[in-house]
Scaffold this motif. Structure first.
Motif, PDB file in Angstrom:
ATOM      1  N   GLN A  34      70.910  75.509  34.242  1.00 19.30           N
ATOM      2  CA  GLN A  34      69.681  75.088  33.571  1.00 19.30           C
ATOM      3  C   GLN A  34      68.856  76.320  33.238  1.00 19.30           C
ATOM      4  OE1 GLN A  34      69.027  71.816  32.798  1.00 19.30           O
ATOM      5  NE2 GLN A  34      71.104  71.520  33.583  1.00 19.30           N
ATOM      6  N   GLU A  37      67.126  78.597  35.962  1.00 18.76           N
ATOM      7  CA  GLU A  37      67.869  78.547  37.229  1.00 18.76           C
ATOM      8  C   GLU A  37      68.233  79.971  37.660  1.00 18.76           C
ATOM      9  OE1 GLU A  37      72.230  76.917  38.739  1.00 18.76           O
ATOM     10  OE2 GLU A  37      71.209  75.849  37.126  1.00 18.76           O
ATOM     11  N   SER A  53      68.602  82.156  34.389  1.00 24.88           N
ATOM     12  CA  SER A  53      69.312  81.842  33.146  1.00 24.88           C
ATOM     13  C   SER A  53      68.317  81.717  31.998  1.00 24.88           C
ATOM     14  CB  SER A  53      70.086  80.531  33.307  1.00 24.88           C
ATOM     15  OG  SER A  53      70.715  80.196  32.080  1.00 24.88           O
ATOM     16  N   GLU A  55      68.782  80.135  29.163  1.00 27.77           N
ATOM     17  CA  GLU A  55      68.955  78.865  28.442  1.00 27.77           C
ATOM     18  C   GLU A  55      69.732  77.912  29.328  1.00 27.77           C
ATOM     19  OE1 GLU A  55      68.415  77.850  25.157  1.00 27.77           O
ATOM     20  OE2 GLU A  55      67.386  79.666  24.539  1.00 27.77           O
ATOM     21  N   SER A  56      69.651  76.630  29.013  1.00 28.62           N
ATOM     22  CA  SER A  56      70.553  75.668  29.634  1.00 28.62           C
ATOM     23  C   SER A  56      71.880  75.715  28.894  1.00 28.62           C
ATOM     24  CB  SER A  56      69.972  74.260  29.558  1.00 28.62           C
ATOM     25  OG  SER A  56      68.757  74.209  30.279  1.00 28.62           O
ATOM     26  N   SER A  82      73.927  74.962  25.572  1.00 32.45           N
ATOM     27  CA  SER A  82      74.421  73.619  25.255  1.00 32.45           C
ATOM     28  C   SER A  82      73.946  73.261  23.854  1.00 32.45           C
ATOM     29  CB  SER A  82      73.863  72.579  26.225  1.00 32.45           C
ATOM     30  OG  SER A  82      73.697  73.080  27.491  1.00 32.45           O
TER      31      SER A  82
END
Length: 85
Positions: A34, A37, A53, A55-56, A82
Protein backbone atom coordinates in the motif's frame (compact mmCIF):
# COMPACT_ATOMS: atom_id res chain seq x y z
CA UNK A 1 29.50 7.05 -5.84
CA UNK A 2 27.58 3.94 -6.79
CA UNK A 3 25.66 4.02 -10.04
CA UNK A 4 21.96 4.33 -9.34
CA UNK A 5 20.05 1.17 -10.12
CA UNK A 6 17.69 1.67 -13.05
CA UNK A 7 14.00 1.50 -12.25
CA UNK A 8 12.00 -0.71 -14.62
CA UNK A 9 9.69 1.10 -17.04
CA UNK A 10 6.30 1.83 -15.51
CA UNK A 11 7.58 1.42 -11.96
CA UNK A 12 8.13 3.95 -9.19
CA UNK A 13 11.09 3.64 -6.81
CA UNK A 14 10.93 3.57 -3.04
CA UNK A 15 13.94 5.68 -2.01
CA UNK A 16 16.17 5.85 1.03
CA UNK A 17 15.20 8.66 3.44
CA UNK A 18 18.82 9.27 4.49
CA UNK A 19 22.42 8.16 4.26
CA UNK A 20 23.09 4.98 6.21
CA UNK A 21 22.99 1.23 5.86
CA UNK A 22 20.08 -0.68 4.39
CA UNK A 23 19.28 -2.67 7.51
CA UNK A 24 16.26 -4.71 6.47
CA UNK A 25 14.02 -5.17 3.43
CA UNK A 26 10.51 -6.03 4.60
CA UNK A 27 8.96 -7.02 1.27
CA UNK A 28 9.71 -9.39 -1.60
CA UNK A 29 9.18 -9.13 -5.37
CA UNK A 30 5.59 -9.93 -6.28
CA UNK A 31 4.26 -8.79 -2.91
CA UNK A 32 1.38 -6.28 -2.87
CA UNK A 33 2.05 -3.05 -0.94
CA UNK A 34 0.00 0.00 0.00
CA UNK A 35 1.11 3.60 -0.52
CA UNK A 36 2.88 4.70 2.67
CA UNK A 37 3.56 1.13 3.84
CA UNK A 38 7.03 0.60 5.31
CA UNK A 39 9.00 -1.51 2.82
CA UNK A 40 12.55 -1.19 4.20
CA UNK A 41 14.47 0.08 7.22
CA UNK A 42 17.60 2.24 6.88
CA UNK A 43 19.88 2.45 9.90
CA UNK A 44 21.68 5.76 10.34
CA UNK A 45 23.66 6.79 13.43
CA UNK A 46 21.90 4.12 15.55
CA UNK A 47 18.47 5.32 14.42
CA UNK A 48 16.14 3.20 12.32
CA UNK A 49 14.29 5.13 9.63
CA UNK A 50 11.42 3.72 7.61
CA UNK A 51 11.43 3.75 3.83
CA UNK A 52 7.84 3.73 2.56
CA UNK A 53 6.20 2.66 -0.67
CA UNK A 54 5.46 5.59 -3.01
CA UNK A 55 2.33 3.97 -4.46
CA UNK A 56 -0.04 1.09 -3.93
CA UNK A 57 0.88 -1.78 -6.21
CA UNK A 58 3.17 -4.79 -6.49
CA UNK A 59 6.87 -4.93 -5.62
CA UNK A 60 8.52 -5.37 -9.03
CA UNK A 61 12.14 -5.86 -7.97
CA UNK A 62 14.72 -5.02 -5.31
CA UNK A 63 17.37 -2.49 -6.31
CA UNK A 64 19.57 -2.71 -3.21
CA UNK A 65 20.74 -5.42 -0.83
CA UNK A 66 20.49 -5.63 2.95
CA UNK A 67 23.65 -4.41 4.64
CA UNK A 68 24.81 -2.18 1.81
CA UNK A 69 25.47 1.54 2.36
CA UNK A 70 22.82 3.80 0.83
CA UNK A 71 22.60 7.52 0.17
CA UNK A 72 19.61 9.87 0.46
CA UNK A 73 17.21 9.39 -2.42
CA UNK A 74 18.82 6.12 -3.53
CA UNK A 75 16.39 3.68 -5.15
CA UNK A 76 15.88 0.69 -2.84
CA UNK A 77 13.13 -1.15 -4.71
CA UNK A 78 10.65 -0.63 -7.50
CA UNK A 79 6.86 -0.71 -7.15
CA UNK A 80 4.59 -1.29 -10.14
CA UNK A 81 1.47 0.78 -9.40
CA UNK A 82 -1.88 -1.04 -9.44
CA UNK A 83 -4.08 -0.06 -12.35
CA UNK A 84 -6.74 2.30 -11.06
CA UNK A 85 -10.24 1.24 -12.11
Amino acid sequence: AAEPSPVPTGCIPAVSPTAGALWKILVAPGQPVQAGETVAIVESMKMELACTSPESGIVECLLAAEGQPVSPGQNLLAVKPSANP
